[in-house]
Write a protein that holds these residues in place. Structure first.
Motif, PDB file in Angstrom:
ATOM      1  N   TRP A  70       0.556  -1.272   0.130  1.00 27.83           N
ATOM      2  CA  TRP A  70      -0.048  -0.047   0.038  1.00 27.83           C
ATOM      3  C   TRP A  70       0.877   1.410   0.188  1.00 27.83           C
ATOM      4  O   TRP A  70       0.546   2.151  -0.636  1.00 27.83           O
ATOM      5  CB  TRP A  70      -0.971  -0.091   1.376  1.00 27.83           C
ATOM      6  N   GLN A  71       1.840   1.268   0.680  1.00 24.26           N
ATOM      7  CA  GLN A  71       2.731   2.478   0.663  1.00 24.26           C
ATOM      8  C   GLN A  71       3.543   2.667  -0.524  1.00 24.26           C
ATOM      9  O   GLN A  71       3.635   3.857  -1.029  1.00 24.26           O
ATOM     10  CB  GLN A  71       4.006   2.071   1.902  1.00 24.26           C
ATOM     11  N   HIS A  72       3.822   1.525  -1.256  1.00 26.50           N
ATOM     12  CA  HIS A  72       4.353   1.734  -2.530  1.00 26.50           C
ATOM     13  C   HIS A  72       3.418   2.023  -3.581  1.00 26.50           C
ATOM     14  O   HIS A  72       3.736   3.233  -4.337  1.00 26.50           O
ATOM     15  CB  HIS A  72       4.760   0.102  -3.065  1.00 26.50           C
ATOM     16  N   PHE A  73       2.014   1.745  -3.570  1.00 21.92           N
ATOM     17  CA  PHE A  73       1.199   2.317  -4.529  1.00 21.92           C
ATOM     18  C   PHE A  73       0.928   3.809  -4.173  1.00 21.92           C
ATOM     19  O   PHE A  73       0.836   4.557  -4.984  1.00 21.92           O
ATOM     20  CB  PHE A  73      -0.212   1.607  -4.401  1.00 21.92           C
ATOM     21  N   LEU A  74       0.983   4.142  -2.988  1.00 23.45           N
ATOM     22  CA  LEU A  74       0.510   5.724  -2.456  1.00 23.45           C
ATOM     23  C   LEU A  74       1.714   6.678  -2.803  1.00 23.45           C
ATOM     24  O   LEU A  74       1.486   7.531  -3.472  1.00 23.45           O
ATOM     25  CB  LEU A  74       0.068   5.867  -1.316  1.00 23.45           C
ATOM     26  N   ASN A  75       3.061   5.950  -2.677  1.00 27.28           N
ATOM     27  CA  ASN A  75       3.978   6.919  -3.019  1.00 27.28           C
ATOM     28  C   ASN A  75       4.100   7.128  -4.796  1.00 27.28           C
ATOM     29  O   ASN A  75       4.534   7.958  -4.906  1.00 27.28           O
ATOM     30  CB  ASN A  75       5.283   6.123  -2.695  1.00 27.28           C
ATOM     31  N   ILE A  79       3.879  10.673  -6.217  1.00 23.58           N
ATOM     32  CA  ILE A  79       5.160  11.341  -6.855  1.00 23.58           C
ATOM     33  C   ILE A  79       4.616  11.398  -8.281  1.00 23.58           C
ATOM     34  O   ILE A  79       5.244  12.438  -9.012  1.00 23.58           O
ATOM     35  CB  ILE A  79       6.052  10.323  -6.617  1.00 23.58           C
ATOM     36  N   VAL A  80       3.767  10.696  -9.090  1.00 26.39           N
ATOM     37  CA  VAL A  80       3.752  10.969 -10.556  1.00 26.39           C
ATOM     38  C   VAL A  80       2.993  12.037 -10.411  1.00 26.39           C
ATOM     39  O   VAL A  80       2.913  13.031 -11.598  1.00 26.39           O
ATOM     40  CB  VAL A  80       2.650   9.783 -10.950  1.00 26.39           C
ATOM     41  N   LEU A  81       1.847  12.239  -9.721  1.00 26.42           N
ATOM     42  CA  LEU A  81       0.952  13.560  -9.901  1.00 26.42           C
ATOM     43  C   LEU A  81       1.803  14.883  -9.363  1.00 26.42           C
ATOM     44  O   LEU A  81       1.494  15.978 -10.082  1.00 26.42           O
ATOM     45  CB  LEU A  81      -0.320  13.472  -8.831  1.00 26.42           C
ATOM     46  N   ILE A  82       2.823  14.576  -8.577  1.00 24.33           N
ATOM     47  CA  ILE A  82       3.477  15.750  -7.974  1.00 24.33           C
ATOM     48  C   ILE A  82       4.648  16.268  -9.006  1.00 24.33           C
ATOM     49  O   ILE A  82       4.667  17.546  -9.343  1.00 24.33           O
ATOM     50  CB  ILE A  82       4.447  15.339  -6.808  1.00 24.33           C
ATOM     51  N   ILE A  83       5.057  15.167  -9.763  1.00 25.99           N
ATOM     52  CA  ILE A  83       5.943  15.602 -11.225  1.00 25.99           C
ATOM     53  C   ILE A  83       5.007  16.362 -12.011  1.00 25.99           C
ATOM     54  O   ILE A  83       5.533  17.232 -12.764  1.00 25.99           O
ATOM     55  CB  ILE A  83       6.619  14.504 -11.741  1.00 25.99           C
ATOM     56  N   ARG A  84       3.795  15.910 -12.586  1.00 25.37           N
ATOM     57  CA  ARG A  84       2.852  16.628 -13.259  1.00 25.37           C
ATOM     58  C   ARG A  84       2.838  18.108 -12.838  1.00 25.37           C
ATOM     59  O   ARG A  84       2.710  18.835 -13.634  1.00 25.37           O
ATOM     60  CB  ARG A  84       1.629  15.590 -13.513  1.00 25.37           C
ATOM     61  N   SER A  85       2.090  18.080 -11.754  1.00 29.40           N
ATOM     62  CA  SER A  85       1.805  19.532 -11.321  1.00 29.40           C
ATOM     63  C   SER A  85       2.950  20.490 -11.228  1.00 29.40           C
ATOM     64  O   SER A  85       2.888  21.632 -11.327  1.00 29.40           O
ATOM     65  CB  SER A  85       1.241  19.330  -9.797  1.00 29.40           C
ATOM     66  N   ASP A 127       2.191  17.424  -2.208  1.00 27.14           N
ATOM     67  CA  ASP A 127       3.288  17.548  -1.455  1.00 27.14           C
ATOM     68  C   ASP A 127       2.829  17.102   0.000  1.00 27.14           C
ATOM     69  O   ASP A 127       3.733  16.164   0.642  1.00 27.14           O
ATOM     70  CB  ASP A 127       3.969  18.797  -1.369  1.00 27.14           C
ATOM     71  N   ALA A 128       2.085  17.728   0.607  1.00 24.58           N
ATOM     72  CA  ALA A 128       1.625  17.546   2.042  1.00 24.58           C
ATOM     73  C   ALA A 128       1.096  15.927   2.211  1.00 24.58           C
ATOM     74  O   ALA A 128       1.549  15.397   3.123  1.00 24.58           O
ATOM     75  CB  ALA A 128       0.413  18.491   2.557  1.00 24.58           C
ATOM     76  N   LEU A 129       0.505  15.428   1.355  1.00 23.07           N
ATOM     77  CA  LEU A 129       0.081  14.305   1.414  1.00 23.07           C
ATOM     78  C   LEU A 129       1.190  13.138   1.120  1.00 23.07           C
ATOM     79  O   LEU A 129       1.205  12.175   2.058  1.00 23.07           O
ATOM     80  CB  LEU A 129      -1.145  13.819   0.338  1.00 23.07           C
ATOM     81  N   TRP A 130       2.143  13.448   0.128  1.00 16.88           N
ATOM     82  CA  TRP A 130       3.317  12.710  -0.122  1.00 16.88           C
ATOM     83  C   TRP A 130       4.106  12.775   1.313  1.00 16.88           C
ATOM     84  O   TRP A 130       4.661  11.789   1.664  1.00 16.88           O
ATOM     85  CB  TRP A 130       4.007  13.132  -1.059  1.00 16.88           C
ATOM     86  N   LEU A 279      -4.308  -2.293 -12.038  1.00 15.31           N
ATOM     87  CA  LEU A 279      -5.427  -1.641 -11.382  1.00 15.31           C
ATOM     88  C   LEU A 279      -5.099  -0.260 -10.846  1.00 15.31           C
ATOM     89  O   LEU A 279      -5.431   0.775 -11.153  1.00 15.31           O
ATOM     90  CB  LEU A 279      -6.042  -2.390 -10.356  1.00 15.31           C
ATOM     91  N   SER A 280      -3.388  -0.177 -10.262  1.00 16.60           N
ATOM     92  CA  SER A 280      -3.112   0.949  -9.619  1.00 16.60           C
ATOM     93  C   SER A 280      -2.835   1.940 -11.052  1.00 16.60           C
ATOM     94  O   SER A 280      -2.861   3.218 -10.707  1.00 16.60           O
ATOM     95  CB  SER A 280      -1.787   0.569  -9.024  1.00 16.60           C
ATOM     96  N   LEU A 281      -2.182   1.457 -11.792  1.00 18.45           N
ATOM     97  CA  LEU A 281      -1.894   2.083 -13.235  1.00 18.45           C
ATOM     98  C   LEU A 281      -3.070   2.965 -13.517  1.00 18.45           C
ATOM     99  O   LEU A 281      -3.210   4.095 -13.951  1.00 18.45           O
ATOM    100  CB  LEU A 281      -1.204   1.445 -14.241  1.00 18.45           C
ATOM    101  N   LEU A 282      -4.194   2.211 -13.793  1.00 16.87           N
ATOM    102  CA  LEU A 282      -5.449   2.616 -14.038  1.00 16.87           C
ATOM    103  C   LEU A 282      -6.055   3.988 -13.373  1.00 16.87           C
ATOM    104  O   LEU A 282      -6.659   5.035 -13.608  1.00 16.87           O
ATOM    105  CB  LEU A 282      -6.714   1.667 -14.185  1.00 16.87           C
TER     106      LEU A 282
END
Length: 308
Positions: A70-75, A79-85, A127-130, A279-282
């Motif tokens: 779960w930690q791996h998925f959330l990270n 991080i993908v959305l952080i890089i995008r934003s 960032d705060a959630l990460w 599923l995590s990619l989707l």
């Protein structure tokens, strides 16, 4: 009129093609050099002493618990959305909207609220959630002993990491058994990512955010915002490169088994981990495309005022 246009288009792609060609040629030269070097008798003997993997302490845990998946998925998700934003913040010339914090209730401060772009609000929220997810991760790995798998405990990790790197470069890849122990190059890479790159991203991001005290002259002189900017962007590039190499090696060194380690908490070779990964990619892709002003505005308005 068509000839100049075609010529311009050709010139546009000429430089990227040359760069790509130079990279391919450079990699081929490095591979050939590594194969020659590792074929030398002295190097063979040295690599026999340092096969690419350090021995873990006897108390090190074996395998990956479900919480780590779960930690791996959330990270990955954050991080993908952080890089995008972050890229949007860096490149956007006309933000789609602005956000102003509500200076009342639980988030009351003496300073007047600062107007920031909606893209920056999204970036800071992620960032705060990460960071929160990372703090939980650090606490739990030290509580469960999982830290022993990603923190060097002996000096021979360094020659073993060089050995593993030579094996990767010569295309005679080191034997993988991540369920029990990472090779030393993986261990050092994970250590750098978790304990160096992530803290650098946090402390430079805080310096660039509106939460940093603007009137603290001595502190701002000691840690100028220009220094934070010079570090923050290269750290983002590091994370991008890490993700590319990490995903490539996961898929190229036994995809089903590796994905079961990361997502299925199992050392078996089946499609269960791959299904969870897909599923995590989707979910991540859905969040990527949903991160539009249309959906972000009502969420941002819960904590502040959104203006066009």
């Amino acid at each position: 009129m068509s000839t100049p246009t075609k010529k311009h288009a050709g010139n546009k792609w000429a430089k990227p093609a040359l760069v790509a060609g130079a990279i391919v040629v450079g990699l081929l030269v490095l591979v050939l050099a590594a194969r020659w070097f590792t074929g030398l008798d002295g190097v063979k003997s040295w690599m026999g002493s340092y096969p690419g993997q350090s021995e873990l302490p006897a108390t090190a845990p074996v395998g990956f618990p479900a919480w780590l998946g779960w930690q791996h998925f959330l990270n990955m998700f954050f991080i993908v959305l952080i890089i995008r934003s972050g890229w949007q913040v860096r490149t956007s010339k006309r933000p789609p909207a602005h956000w102003i914090r509500n200076n009342k209730g639980l988030i009351k401060t003496r300073n007047a609220p600062t107007k920031i772009s909606l893209d920056l609000w999204f970036h800071l929220t992620l960032d705060a959630l990460w960071v929160l997810n990372g703090l939980i991760f650090i606490i739990v790995i030290f509580a469960t002993g999982q830290w022993l798998r990603i923190v060097p405990t002996t000096w021979d990790v360094f020659p073993n990491a060089i050995s593993a790197g030579l094996q990767y470069l010569s295309l005679n890849w080191p034997t993988e058994n991540g369920w029990v122990n990472y090779n030393s190059l993986q261990l050092l890479t994970y250590f750098i990512t978790v304990f160096i790159a992530a803290p650098l991203a946090i402390i430079t991001g805080i310096r660039m955010s509106g939460a940093w005290p603007k009137n603290a002259r001595a502190l701002n002189k000691f840690y100028p915002i220009e220094a934070a900017r010079r570090v923050h962007f290269p750290v983002m590039i590091y994370f991008v490169l890490f993700i590319i190499v990490h995903v490539t090696l996961v898929l190229a060194t036994g995809a089903l088994r590796n994905l079961n380690h990361m997502y299925g908490s199992s050392d078996a070779v089946n499609w269960w981990g791959f299904g969870i990964f897909a599923l995590s990619l989707l979910v991540t892709a859905g969040a990527w495309f949903a991160a539009q002003p249309l959906f972000l505005r009502p969420i941002a308005s819960l904590t502040g005022k959104v203006t066009k």
